[in-house]
Design an enzyme around this catalytic site. Structure first.
Site, mmCIF file in Angstrom:
data_model
loop_
_atom_site.group_PDB
_atom_site.id
_atom_site.type_symbol
_atom_site.label_atom_id
_atom_site.label_comp_id
_atom_site.label_asym_id
_atom_site.label_seq_id
_atom_site.Cartn_x
_atom_site.Cartn_y
_atom_site.Cartn_z
ATOM 1 C CG ASP A 1 39.419 44.270 36.605
ATOM 2 O OD1 ASP A 1 39.133 45.160 37.448
ATOM 3 O OD2 ASP A 1 40.585 43.927 36.361
ATOM 4 C CG ASN B 1 33.602 48.901 37.352
ATOM 5 O OD1 ASN B 1 33.364 48.539 36.214
ATOM 6 N ND2 ASN B 1 32.987 48.400 38.412
ATOM 7 N NE ARG C 1 42.085 48.889 34.773
ATOM 8 C CZ ARG C 1 42.124 47.626 34.391
ATOM 9 N NH1 ARG C 1 42.838 47.276 33.344
ATOM 10 N NH2 ARG C 1 41.450 46.710 35.066
ATOM 11 C CB SER D 1 38.245 37.581 50.217
ATOM 12 O OG SER D 1 38.992 36.837 49.278
ATOM 13 C CD GLU D 2 41.928 38.195 48.113
ATOM 14 O OE1 GLU D 2 41.746 37.456 49.119
ATOM 15 O OE2 GLU D 2 41.382 37.977 47.013
ATOM 16 C CG ASN D 3 37.988 43.881 45.501
ATOM 17 O OD1 ASN D 3 37.141 43.266 44.844
ATOM 18 N ND2 ASN D 3 39.157 44.227 44.955
ATOM 19 C CD1 TRP D 4 37.276 42.261 52.541
ATOM 20 C CD2 TRP D 4 36.045 44.050 53.143
ATOM 21 N NE1 TRP D 4 35.969 41.856 52.679
ATOM 22 C CE2 TRP D 4 35.191 42.924 53.055
ATOM 23 C CE3 TRP D 4 35.497 45.283 53.506
ATOM 24 C CZ2 TRP D 4 33.827 42.998 53.320
ATOM 25 C CZ3 TRP D 4 34.137 45.347 53.769
ATOM 26 C CH2 TRP D 4 33.313 44.221 53.677
HETATM 27 C C1 IPE Z 1 38.844 41.224 40.712
HETATM 28 O O1 IPE Z 1 39.238 42.491 40.304
HETATM 29 C C2 IPE Z 1 37.659 41.305 41.607
HETATM 30 C C3 IPE Z 1 36.434 41.863 41.034
HETATM 31 C C4 IPE Z 1 36.242 42.274 39.812
HETATM 32 C C5 IPE Z 1 35.341 41.933 41.956
HETATM 33 P P1 IPE Z 1 40.441 43.276 41.009
HETATM 34 O O2 IPE Z 1 40.538 44.565 40.290
HETATM 35 O O3 IPE Z 1 40.226 43.310 42.481
HETATM 36 O O4 IPE Z 1 41.670 42.313 40.690
HETATM 37 P P2 IPE Z 1 43.248 42.599 40.724
HETATM 38 O O5 IPE Z 1 43.570 43.226 42.048
HETATM 39 O O6 IPE Z 1 43.563 43.537 39.589
HETATM 40 O O7 IPE Z 1 43.877 41.260 40.517
HETATM 41 C C1 IPE Z 2 36.152 46.117 39.188
HETATM 42 O O1 IPE Z 2 36.710 47.292 38.707
HETATM 43 C C2 IPE Z 2 35.223 46.356 40.354
HETATM 44 C C3 IPE Z 2 35.709 45.848 41.637
HETATM 45 C C4 IPE Z 2 36.811 45.198 41.837
HETATM 46 C C5 IPE Z 2 34.881 46.109 42.785
HETATM 47 P P1 IPE Z 2 38.017 47.930 39.358
HETATM 48 O O2 IPE Z 2 37.593 48.894 40.411
HETATM 49 O O3 IPE Z 2 38.940 46.855 39.815
HETATM 50 O O4 IPE Z 2 38.603 48.687 38.125
HETATM 51 P P2 IPE Z 2 40.145 48.883 37.757
HETATM 52 O O5 IPE Z 2 40.753 47.505 37.683
HETATM 53 O O6 IPE Z 2 40.756 49.727 38.835
HETATM 54 O O7 IPE Z 2 40.103 49.567 36.424
HETATM 55 MG MG MG Z 3 40.490 45.920 38.875
#
Ligand code: IPE
Ligand code: IPE
Ligand code: MG
Length: 251
Positions: free
Chosen positions: A28, A30, A32, A74-77
């Site tokens: 997690d 990326n 930020r 599954s929630e990243n969509w």
């Molecule tokens: C969790 O990170 C999923 C991955 C790193 C792939 P998210 O950034 O989606 O989690 P939340 O929304 O902050 O809980």
């Molecule tokens: C994790 O980094 C990668 C994925 C969830 C795909 P994020 O994109 O969630 O990075 P932040 O949490 O916004 O910094």
């Molecule tokens: Mg994140």
């Protein structure tokens, strides 16, 4: 289904070794990281993908048997469409570029999650990569993509029901072979980069007795030295699995 053994921290007491047999990571931070460097979010994802090789190599060197990386939940969509499509593109590129070298290094690659939602080219690449590396034994790298812990438990229950129509009771031992991570020991060490202290629907079942390590370091900055720090922290933990500390120190 290949099922090599039943690993359960609740049914038995797992062996504990200095080097974690299985490390599970939520990569997690990326977005930020990109913001901090005044770059678009996708630049953070590109840097994040770049980090994966280093951590994979470090784990191979250390003798970690299983590394599981959460790449897309599954929630990243729910993210903006252009970010989602960029993430899919990066996934395709990573498979195209890295699979041959992983194979040469004896790494077995597995993708867990609901793959049916991916476009045909990505599904094909996943299938080819898994097929090519299926017999490698040095380390298993599992990438969780369109993965959710709840999805996993439900798909396992449904698959079990399909195989056992008429049976009324499902046990832990019966269900385990149907879960996505059935052929890996439960993670000894969980790492979440980026500072959040939550599981975000990752390996809900398997993390039952895992040591949870949270670091504010953003994933694109997480290098092999950071991994060593996490493992050093892990080595200090007393893993009791429900027992008392005194019981561990008898004899
Ligand atoms: C969790 O990170 C999923 C991955 C790193 C792939 P998210 O950034 O989606 O989690 P939340 O929304 O902050 O809980
Ligand atoms: C994790 O980094 C990668 C994925 C969830 C795909 P994020 O994109 O969630 O990075 P932040 O949490 O916004 O910094
Ligand atoms: Mg994140």
């Amino acid at each position: 289904m290949t099922f090599k053994g039943f690993f359960s921290s609740t049914a038995g007491i797992p062996e504990v070794s200095d080097v974690p047999r299985h490390i599970a990571v939520i990569m997690d931070g990326n977005g930020r990281w990109a913001k901090k460097h005044r770059l678009p979010r996708v630049a953070g994802h590109t840097r994040g993908v770049g980090r994966v090789n280093e951590i994979v190599e470090a784990c191979v060197r250390l003798g970690v048997g299983h590394l599981t990386l959460f790449a897309f939940s599954s929630e990243n969509w729910r993210r903006p469409e252009d970010e989602v499509s960029k993430l899919m593109e990066l996934f395709v590129q990573a498979l195209e570029r890295e699979v041959a070298s992983m194979h040469r290094h004896g790494i077995r690659l597995r993708i867990i999650g609901d793959k049916s939602r991916f476009h045909a080219r990505l599904q094909h690449l996943i299938h080819e990569a898994e097929h090519l590396t299926a017999c490698n034994e040095r380390m298993t790298l599992t990438v969780a993509a369109n993965y959710g812990g709840r999805w996993d438990i439900l798909q396992a229950v449904n698959a079990w029901l399909e195989d056992h129509a008429g049976n009324q009771v499902i046990t832990e031992e019966a269900l385990t072979p149907y879960l996505s991570m059935a052929d890996a020991p439960e993670p000894d060490l969980f790492i979440r980069t980026g500072g959040e202290q939550r599981i975000s629907n990752f390996l809900l079942w398997q993390l039952a007795y895992t040591e949870l390590y949270f670091t504010p370091t953003l994933w694109p900055d997480f290098d092999a030295a950071e991994l060593d720090r996490a493992i050093a922290w892990y080595r200090q933990r007393e893993r009791r699995f429900g027992r008392t500390s005194e019981q561990l120190h008898v004899g």
